[in-house]
Design a protein around this motif. Structure first.
Motif, PDB file in Angstrom:
ATOM      1  N   UNK A   1       0.853  -1.191   0.000  1.00 58.28           N
ATOM      2  CA  UNK A   1       0.000   0.000   0.000  1.00 58.28           C
ATOM      3  C   UNK A   1       0.892   1.245   0.000  1.00 58.28           C
ATOM      4  N   UNK A   2       0.587   2.131  -0.926  1.00 62.23           N
ATOM      5  CA  UNK A   2       1.342   3.387  -1.055  1.00 62.23           C
ATOM      6  C   UNK A   2       0.384   4.540  -0.771  1.00 62.23           C
ATOM      7  N   UNK A   3       0.679   5.307   0.271  1.00 63.09           N
ATOM      8  CA  UNK A   3      -0.167   6.438   0.646  1.00 63.09           C
ATOM      9  C   UNK A   3       0.637   7.729   0.533  1.00 63.09           C
ATOM     10  N   UNK A   4      -0.069   8.784   0.148  1.00 63.19           N
ATOM     11  CA  UNK A   4       0.540  10.121   0.101  1.00 63.19           C
ATOM     12  C   UNK A   4      -0.505  11.123   0.548  1.00 63.19           C
ATOM     13  N   UNK A   5      -0.154  11.934   1.539  1.00 62.10           N
ATOM     14  CA  UNK A   5      -1.100  12.896   2.075  1.00 62.10           C
ATOM     15  C   UNK A   5      -0.362  14.105   2.628  1.00 62.10           C
ATOM     16  N   UNK A   6      -1.132  15.163   2.797  1.00 61.76           N
ATOM     17  CA  UNK A   6      -0.577  16.389   3.387  1.00 61.76           C
ATOM     18  C   UNK A   6      -0.546  16.225   4.900  1.00 61.76           C
ATOM     19  N   UNK A   7       0.585  16.634   5.490  1.00 61.64           N
ATOM     20  CA  UNK A   7       0.732  16.586   6.944  1.00 61.64           C
ATOM     21  C   UNK A   7       1.255  17.944   7.380  1.00 61.64           C
ATOM     22  N   UNK A   8       0.324  18.833   7.756  1.00 62.24           N
ATOM     23  CA  UNK A   8       0.664  20.221   8.065  1.00 62.24           C
ATOM     24  C   UNK A   8       1.305  20.853   6.824  1.00 62.24           C
ATOM     25  N   UNK A   9       2.564  21.304   6.923  1.00 63.51           N
ATOM     26  CA  UNK A   9       3.243  21.904   5.779  1.00 63.51           C
ATOM     27  C   UNK A   9       4.180  20.906   5.089  1.00 63.51           C
ATOM     28  N   UNK A  10       3.981  19.628   5.360  1.00 64.98           N
ATOM     29  CA  UNK A  10       4.846  18.588   4.801  1.00 64.98           C
ATOM     30  C   UNK A  10       4.045  17.598   3.965  1.00 64.98           C
TER      31      UNK A  10
ATOM     32  N   UNK B   1       4.548  10.374   3.000  1.00 63.37           N
ATOM     33  CA  UNK B   1       4.414   9.224   2.102  1.00 63.37           C
ATOM     34  C   UNK B   1       4.668   7.953   2.899  1.00 63.37           C
ATOM     35  N   UNK B   2       3.779   6.986   2.748  1.00 65.00           N
ATOM     36  CA  UNK B   2       3.894   5.721   3.478  1.00 65.00           C
ATOM     37  C   UNK B   2       3.919   4.560   2.497  1.00 65.00           C
ATOM     38  N   UNK B   3       4.853   3.658   2.681  1.00 62.59           N
ATOM     39  CA  UNK B   3       4.929   2.414   1.913  1.00 62.59           C
ATOM     40  C   UNK B   3       4.841   1.275   2.919  1.00 62.59           C
ATOM     41  N   UNK B   4       3.761   0.490   2.843  1.00 61.12           N
ATOM     42  CA  UNK B   4       3.545  -0.587   3.811  1.00 61.12           C
ATOM     43  C   UNK B   4       3.250  -1.892   3.083  1.00 61.12           C
TER      44      UNK B   4
END
Length: 359
Positions: A282-291, A294-297
């Motif tokens: 699973x590849x996730x990409x999201x906004x985290x505050x001003x950053x 990206x997660x690869x699990x």
């Protein structure tokens, strides 16, 4: 305006003449303002202008003299500067006295013989100050040049490091892909082999066309990743399942080119390939505050080694990606490895969120 000023600073010859004119104009102006307090005749303004002009002309030869002796020993420099400043001051005093005589026409006569000496000494200090400013500005310019050269050298070394890290393509990936294509040809699966070869060609072209020191939109990075996954799916068939969970507002976020491929390759090698039934990434990409987060699990067997030791193993996988992020972002990033729930391995990357500039 800033560009014009930078152009002026870069042109050292023009910069000298601008400073020369401004400095001696300022000298005349300051002395004229001072003379207004003493009810001096208007003609005194002309005398001041002529005196400043004489100083302007007499300091020009000093510039060329100092250029000639620039590399001399410090003691010789000091002696020449003192002697040249005094000679210029004496000549300036003579011109100044002659100007008074010619303009006032009243038989100018000093009160004592010390007048000429004191006038010369006063002008000597001015010439010495001019010389000090000349050397100070020249040394400052030299320091700036050395600083620019050091920055350029650092930048070139930085780019070379990024290119080295970026072009460390895993030979196992190429070997396995070509071996799979060869197998498909042997079993007469020519259409599938041709499709796999086309994907490989597009993937390699993408990797060569994108400079490692530049960043690309996340959507383009994911397109290249899908090319890579299409190739791997030919090898693993239904055993490889990939899920993309990409938020719409980060599609245009800038990321290093092909920085996800080594992470997916790591998951395939240590998770999917070790499970008979295959696995899921699973590849996730999201906004985290001003950053950008990206997660690869994966849901593989996980890792028995201490997680903090994995990125120190070298190669083109986790260690390579971490080194590239450090080279690009310095300390302004995070790269964490954790156990996935209920099983597997998780990589989380946080980098500054930089969006593509709209034309």
């Amino acid at each position: 305006m800033l560009n014009n000023w930078k152009t002026l600073l870069d042109d050292r010859n023009r910069f000298f003449w601008v400073l020369q004119a401004a400095g001696w104009s300022g000298y005349a102006l300051v002395h004229y303002i001072g003379s207004l307090m003493h009810e001096m005749r208007d003609i005194y303004a002309l005398i001041l202008l002529l005196g400043a002009y004489a100083g302007f002309l007499l300091t020009v030869p000093l510039r060329y003299l100092y250029r000639r002796i620039w590399d001399a020993s410090p003691w010789l420099l000091i002696i020449v500067v003192l002697a040249a400043s005094y000679v210029s001051a004496a000549l300036w005093a003579v011109v100044d006295n002659a100007t008074y005589w010619e303009i006032y026409k009243f038989g100018f006569s000093p009160d004592s013989n010390w007048f000429y000496f004191k006038n010369t000494i006063a002008k000597f200090y001015i010439m010495l100050s001019w010389s000090g400013l000349y050397f100070g500005i020249k040394y400052y310019q030299m320091l700036q040049d050395e600083k620019e050269k050091a920055l350029m050298a650092t930048s070139m070394a930085h780019q070379a490091q990024l290119k080295m890290l970026r072009y460390q393509l895993n030979p196992h990936f190429l070997f396995n892909t070509l071996n799979a294509i060869s197998t498909l040809i042997l079993v007469k699966e020519n259409e599938l082999a041709n499709r796999m070869m086309s994907k490989l060609s597009l993937f390699l072209r993408f990797s060569l066309d994108n400079e490692p020191i530049k960043k690309i939109p996340l959507e383009r990075e994911l397109d290249a990743l899908r090319l890579y996954l299409d190739i791997e799916k030919v090898r693993f068939d239904e055993r490889l399942q990939v899920n993309f969970e990409i938020d719409e507002d980060v599609q245009k976020a800038l990321v290093p080119s092909l920085f996800l491929q080594p992470l997916i390759e790591n998951s395939i090698k240590y998770a999917i390939a070790k499970l008979e039934e295959g696995g899921e990434i699973t590849i996730r990409a999201q906004r985290f505050s001003e950053d950008l987060l990206i997660t690869v699990a994966d849901n593989g067997p996980g890792c028995t080694k201490p997680l903090e030791t994995l990125t120190k193993a070298g190669g083109v996988g986790l260690a390579n990606t971490r080194e590239r992020l450090q080279a690009l972002y310095g300390k302004n990033y995070s790269f964490t490895l954790t156990a996935n729930k209920p099983r597997g391995f998780r990589i989380e990357i946080r980098i500054p969120l930089e969006q593509v500039e709209q034309a």
